[in-house]
Design an enzyme around this catalytic site. Sequence first.
Site, mmCIF file in Angstrom:
data_model
loop_
_atom_site.group_PDB
_atom_site.id
_atom_site.type_symbol
_atom_site.label_atom_id
_atom_site.label_comp_id
_atom_site.label_asym_id
_atom_site.label_seq_id
_atom_site.Cartn_x
_atom_site.Cartn_y
_atom_site.Cartn_z
ATOM 1 N N THR A 16 7.574 -7.291 0.857
ATOM 2 C CA THR A 16 7.079 -5.843 1.757
ATOM 3 C C THR A 16 6.572 -6.031 2.913
ATOM 4 O OG1 THR A 16 7.125 -5.176 -0.660
ATOM 5 C CG2 THR A 16 6.593 -3.510 0.910
ATOM 6 N N LYS A 107 -7.361 -8.326 -0.828
ATOM 7 C CA LYS A 107 -8.631 -7.352 -1.467
ATOM 8 C C LYS A 107 -8.822 -8.660 -2.160
ATOM 9 C CE LYS A 107 -5.919 -4.521 -3.626
ATOM 10 N NZ LYS A 107 -4.496 -4.278 -2.992
ATOM 11 N N GLU A 131 -8.910 -5.675 8.377
ATOM 12 C CA GLU A 131 -8.423 -3.752 8.077
ATOM 13 C C GLU A 131 -7.625 -3.680 6.891
ATOM 14 O OE1 GLU A 131 -9.259 -1.009 8.720
ATOM 15 O OE2 GLU A 131 -9.816 -1.137 10.518
ATOM 16 N N LYS A 207 -12.337 -3.333 -3.486
ATOM 17 C CA LYS A 207 -12.561 -3.008 -2.537
ATOM 18 C C LYS A 207 -14.066 -2.828 -2.215
ATOM 19 C CE LYS A 207 -7.637 -1.227 -2.716
ATOM 20 N NZ LYS A 207 -6.465 -0.222 -2.855
#
Lengths: 428, 428
Positions: A16, A107, A131, A207
Amino acid sequence: MSEAREIRLGVLGCGTVGTSFCQLIADQAEVIEARTGIRLRVVSVSVRDLAKPRAGVDASLLTTDSAALVSDPGVDLVVETMGGVEGTRELVLAALRAGKPVVTANKALLAAHGPELYAAADEANVDIGFEAAVAAGIPLIGPLRESLVGEDISRVMGILNGTTNYILSQMTEKGADYADALADAQALGYAEADPTADVEGHDAAAKASILATLAFGRSVLGDDVHTEGISKITAEDIDDADRRGFVIKLLGVVERFDDGSIGARVFPAMVPKLHPLAAVRDSFNAVFVEGVGIDQVMLYGRGAGGHPTAAMVVGDTVNAAMNLVAKTHRRVVNLGPAVVRPVEDIESAFFVSLEVADEPGVLAAIANEFGEHMVSISSMEQEDLESTARLLFITHHAVESNFRATLTGIEALPAVKSVGRVLRVIGS
Amino acid sequence: MSEAREIRLGVLGCGTVGTSFCQLIADQAEVIEARTGIRLRVVSVSVRDLAKPRAGVDASLLTTDSAALVSDPGVDLVVETMGGVEGTRELVLAALRAGKPVVTANKALLAAHGPELYAAADEANVDIGFEAAVAAGIPLIGPLRESLVGEDISRVMGILNGTTNYILSQMTEKGADYADALADAQALGYAEADPTADVEGHDAAAKASILATLAFGRSVLGDDVHTEGISKITAEDIDDADRRGFVIKLLGVVERFDDGSIGARVFPAMVPKLHPLAAVRDSFNAVFVEGVGIDQVMLYGRGAGGHPTAAMVVGDTVNAAMNLVAKTHRRVVNLGPAVVRPVEDIESAFFVSLEVADEPGVLAAIANEFGEHMVSISSMEQEDLESTARLLFITHHAVESNFRATLTGIEALPAVKSVGRVLRVIGS
């Protein structure tokens, strides 16, 4: 690098995000060139299955050989959208060591090996951009690395996982049970068939570790984060919180204490309804950054999705390409491993519900346990049941080990039938 | 530039922000050096009055000669905190032309001369940093220049002025009159003795012009922004909005239309209570950025104050110093002047209250005026007064000139006693 400052991109993975990325680069290349003087061109895309059709991606660019893509001298910059940890780590390291900037949204990779990868990028004088790895659609990593580089950050706290926020929002707004809200999230594609990584807090913990490393300049890995999920939260808990003016949110909290040690925790918390985080609904993410100069800043937006993620990957790619042309890079500062403070030694305010015999002296005995362990009570409410009573306490800030010792003492009291839900409380 | 990568800073002006900046640099220099390898040192500070004591600023660094500070070969980078437009412009241009990066928080300067200064910085291959010029304590300029550089931004909208947000918050929460809320803001130091720049929207308009230039890569100056303030907003307006589920906020809205033209407006708007901007209280600022990839992002924090402003000036200084060492810079893209769409040609939803004779046929006549000018009604409520009635309309999106023509038609109807407040409505 050509005279025209064309930067040739190799893309690892074409799911995706990879597909969205290739389409965005095709759409935006001219605008980006006008803005930066750099032409971005995707020259190679590694996939597992060459036969699978991929909208907007030129089939002639596809390869199954990721290692060859990374080492190809015709690739200037590597965009990693394949996911995974161990094999991916080697590819990213190989790219960095070959002097190629890397952009990634991975992550799990950074939570396991971030400090090693940041050091490799620094050594090679190229950027590693990530980012999109945390709160994908929110510019958060950039501000922490750039605008806030002069700020002494004390705490970063937020809603880092959209799936659990969707589930908790449904439970809060529609009175849904956990199981029903989870099934709903799965039907909408917000939650995986195996939802463990989201609902048990592991995704948020990954995260949180990245944010802690960046905010405090010390290595914090995913395993360093104390992690509690939401799978035990019930409709009754939501209701108890609601009647006291709170909502329940899964928070990631990383903070630096006066002694330089770092707290890193993920847990479901009671958040006052007037707190800005209480208004973050559905699958949105929001992050508070607190520091001496800025006081509080909140960044809010979409935490996931192919489009927001790809948009941020494009931003990182542009910045890394500009720095590559300028032969410079932005270091991810790392002053060494963090001293992580154990959760038992961190102070929180706590909510606890007790079921007790409805008889004289009970409250005094309970209050005595709080007092003996230096836990001060902020508020207490009593609800009368048939033959028993529910007591609902919120404490002032107390060291967690003291609060746990209080509970042990309370549980041993003959008049106490059961200790119910315990939740940390923020911002009250 | 010395071997040790020391960057010597010249500071123009030593008021609240300048003093905070010098203190922050002294406090943070070691941390910044560890993080970036660059040592920042303030070597000269220009002031009007040498005799005035300035806490934490070495008196031996003070000078009254700003021009000499800027041209001093011992100054590598200029931090402008003196304010003002015309004399300041010449100093900033001189610094840039001498190859010295400039950091400024001066929104009025950028609203009047930003494009000229950005071009001068680009020509000299140095940075001009202005994170603190808009929503001082929020990292907003950085994300627009960096993380969002790959994003096709369609709209930036927000609460850009803390003084007016404080006044409107007081009116909303305490039922205060405008005059009392303004006096309160003045007593607290949030509003100047002459509050015109804040309450008439000029401060927000300067910031909106900077955001538009940055978001769309086209020059938009402060004078290009259609500007309406809050000085005519009454307690009754707040109450009318409240009863319909809205709050009133002073918004800056910049947007790009399909034909490439740009809208730039500041106006008091009705904002639904469930909209995240409605929850932005007191003197806080918040900005929405909307784009194809990111959907919506909101950035929230302190809009003013010496500390937040100085923290962002420090961040800009670190980034500009790093780029100076690397002999590179981040361009502020400018593809030429904007085509600014006149406010009359922009679509909005509108609220309007009418006082009308309470007699048959009035509503039909009014509805006819709306229809004739192609303005579609979203909702209508009637409040019966003694001998008259109040009609409160909210329209669907309509071109402003059509809505104004509707009002002209309505005013001419015999049964219409008066046309009351008109407000634009967002997000409904």
